[in-house]
Scaffold this active site. Structure first.
Site, PDB file in Angstrom:
ATOM      1  N   ARG A   1       0.832  -1.199   0.000  1.00  0.00           N
ATOM      2  CA  ARG A   1       0.000   0.000   0.000  1.00  0.00           C
ATOM      3  C   ARG A   1       0.868   1.251   0.000  1.00  0.00           C
ATOM      4  NH1 ARG A   1      -3.344  -1.243   5.330  1.00  0.00           N
ATOM      5  NH2 ARG A   1      -1.210  -1.808   5.914  1.00  0.00           N
TER       6      ARG A   1
ATOM      7  N   ASP B   1      -1.749   1.337  -5.252  1.00  0.00           N
ATOM      8  CA  ASP B   1      -3.115   1.308  -4.742  1.00  0.00           C
ATOM      9  C   ASP B   1      -3.905   0.315  -5.591  1.00  0.00           C
ATOM     10  OD1 ASP B   1      -5.648   1.693  -3.815  1.00  0.00           O
ATOM     11  OD2 ASP B   1      -5.807   3.793  -4.447  1.00  0.00           O
TER      12      ASP B   1
ATOM     13  N   LYS C   1      -6.822  -0.599  -5.362  1.00  0.00           N
ATOM     14  CA  LYS C   1      -8.221  -0.234  -5.591  1.00  0.00           C
ATOM     15  C   LYS C   1      -8.365   0.708  -6.782  1.00  0.00           C
ATOM     16  CE  LYS C   1      -9.601  -0.877  -0.780  1.00  0.00           C
ATOM     17  NZ  LYS C   1     -10.171  -0.251   0.456  1.00  0.00           N
TER      18      LYS C   1
ATOM     19  N   HIS D   1      -6.659 -15.528  12.931  1.00  0.00           N
ATOM     20  CA  HIS D   1      -5.206 -15.487  12.933  1.00  0.00           C
ATOM     21  C   HIS D   1      -4.678 -16.845  13.370  1.00  0.00           C
ATOM     22  CE1 HIS D   1      -4.085 -11.511  11.693  1.00  0.00           C
ATOM     23  NE2 HIS D   1      -4.887 -10.926  12.573  1.00  0.00           N
TER      24      HIS D   1
ATOM     25  N   TYR E   1      -6.530 -20.755  13.991  1.00  0.00           N
ATOM     26  CA  TYR E   1      -6.376 -21.947  13.165  1.00  0.00           C
ATOM     27  C   TYR E   1      -5.887 -23.133  13.999  1.00  0.00           C
ATOM     28  CZ  TYR E   1      -6.258 -18.093   9.817  1.00  0.00           C
ATOM     29  OH  TYR E   1      -6.542 -16.943   9.130  1.00  0.00           O
TER      30      TYR E   1
ATOM     31  N   ASP F   1       0.854 -20.162  10.531  1.00  0.00           N
ATOM     32  CA  ASP F   1       1.411 -19.252   9.526  1.00  0.00           C
ATOM     33  C   ASP F   1       2.610 -19.865   8.809  1.00  0.00           C
ATOM     34  OD1 ASP F   1      -0.462 -17.396  10.185  1.00  0.00           O
ATOM     35  OD2 ASP F   1       0.910 -15.945  11.059  1.00  0.00           O
TER      36      ASP F   1
END
Length: 372
Positions: A38, A72, A74, A138, A142, A168
């Site tokens: 981002r 970005d 989006k 998170h 799990y 993870d």
């Protein structure tokens, strides 16, 4: 020697731990990894503490040797600028919830039309389909959902927090790496890529093979009742008189006989006791002496006993130094240098240079400029 993934281009849209660790493994084996972040903020992990320069130490360790593009997603114009990169990529890695990449115009079906050879790997908590596929969760969730966390319960019945992000890493990053390599190998034969569905929760069941095997015979495991959950005196943590702890795992009879003899107990008597009585007997004996006594006592014998050390102590262990586990380093643009994260990639496959940088946010935006 050329690294095995030299020439492989990876587009990495993942954040935090699972995807970035997977792409780190690919980069360590020679792949070119372009990380998309981002604008302004970048990967959220950049903001974590403690800092190593401008970014968190966590981010620096996980993103060594990669490139960074701030974009970005989006913005339709920005996404359009990605398409030439997609056309020449070998692997795309993402870990959004199912459907997000489709809504951005970057789903597998869309991109496969541009690049049929693309290996598209999606890492999610519960997979691409199923009743829980869009559930927010998170690592801890799990591990709980797969039945693993219940087996950490102590004598008071309360499960403990795992000290590692098992889902993870073991359920996400490692299986993703394995399946990406398999897909690339299959593409060598077929000429076609595929969409990989890596579910972190699904992959935890592999680690519970013993419990599944017992359960299939009607003996579902319970905390503090099975071999690896504290139900045996042969797989326990024992406290010493100086408040240190010994991890004792003399499971096989040959190790158990050695261990019991050196502790000064009778093996036949212990074997005749119930598991908890035997464990209490060993615990009382171990608790009467300091750790140094027991380590000297066990030295040179096959007993499968280790003193429990801190992470700081472990990094100074002469054995790991001899293995050159922390000889590589990662640098930041501010001049901070950290030991690089050890990864399970054999040295024969890794680059000869032992120092590589962590990317500043947007440092490689020029990769899009000439394609826009």
């Amino acid at each position: 020697m050329t690294q095995p993934l030299t020439g492989v281009k990876v587009l990495d849209f993942s954040t935090l731990l699972p995807g970035p660790l997977c792409s780190l493994l690919l980069a360590e084996a020679g792949a070119e990894v372009i990380k998309f972040e981002r604008p302004a903020r970048g990967d959220e992990m950049r903001s974590y503490e403690p800092k190593a320069g401008l970014d968190s130490a966590n981010f620096v360790l996980l993103n060594r040797g990669k490139k960074s593009v701030a974009i970005d997603l989006k913005s339709s114009a920005a996404c359009d600028s990605l398409l030439p990169l997609v056309a020449e990529a070998d692997v795309l890695l993402e870990q959004f919830r199912p459907g997000v990449m489709d809504r951005l115009g970057l789903g597998y079906e869309t991109l496969a039309k541009i690049n049929p050879r693309l290996v598209y790997c999606s890492i999610t908590g519960f997979g691409q389909h199923g009743p829980r596929s869009t559930e927010a969760a998170h690592d801890l969730n799990y591990v709980a959902a797969a039945g693993m966390l219940s087996l950490t319960a102590g004598v008071d019945g309360s499960p403990g927090l795992p000290p590692a992000l098992i889902a993870d890493i073991a359920g996400g990053a490692y299986p993703a790496m394995i399946n990406i390599l398999l897909a690339l190998r299959q593409r060598d034969e077929s000429g076609k890529g595929c969409h990989l569905d890596v579910s972190m929760a699904d992959n935890l069941f592999t680690f519970l093979y013993w419990g599944l095997g017992s359960g299939a015979q009607g003996q579902w495991p319970k905390p503090a009742s099975d071999l690896v959950t504290g139900g045996s005196s042969r797989y326990r943590i024992y406290r010493t008189s100086d408040e240190q702890f010994l991890a004792c795992a003399p499971i096989e009879d040959k190790f158990w006989s050695n261990f019991v003899a050196l502790v000064g107990l009778d093996v036949d008597a212990l074997n005749g006791m119930c598991p908890h009585e035997a464990a209490d007997t060993v615990a009382r004996t171990i608790s009467q002496r300091p750790a140094t006594y027991w380590l000297e006592r066990f030295s040179g014998h096959d007993v499968c006993v280790s003193r429990i050390v801190s992470l700081e102590e472990a990094t100074r262990d002469p054995h790991f130094a001899a293995r050159k586990l922390f000889d590589r380093s990662v640098t930041t643009s501010s001049g901070t240098t950290l030991p690089a994260l050890p990864v399970p990639i054999d040295e024969v496959f890794r680059a000869t240079e032992t120092q590589q940088p962590s990317p500043d946010l947007g440092a490689d935006n020029h990769l899009l400029d000439h394609r826009a």
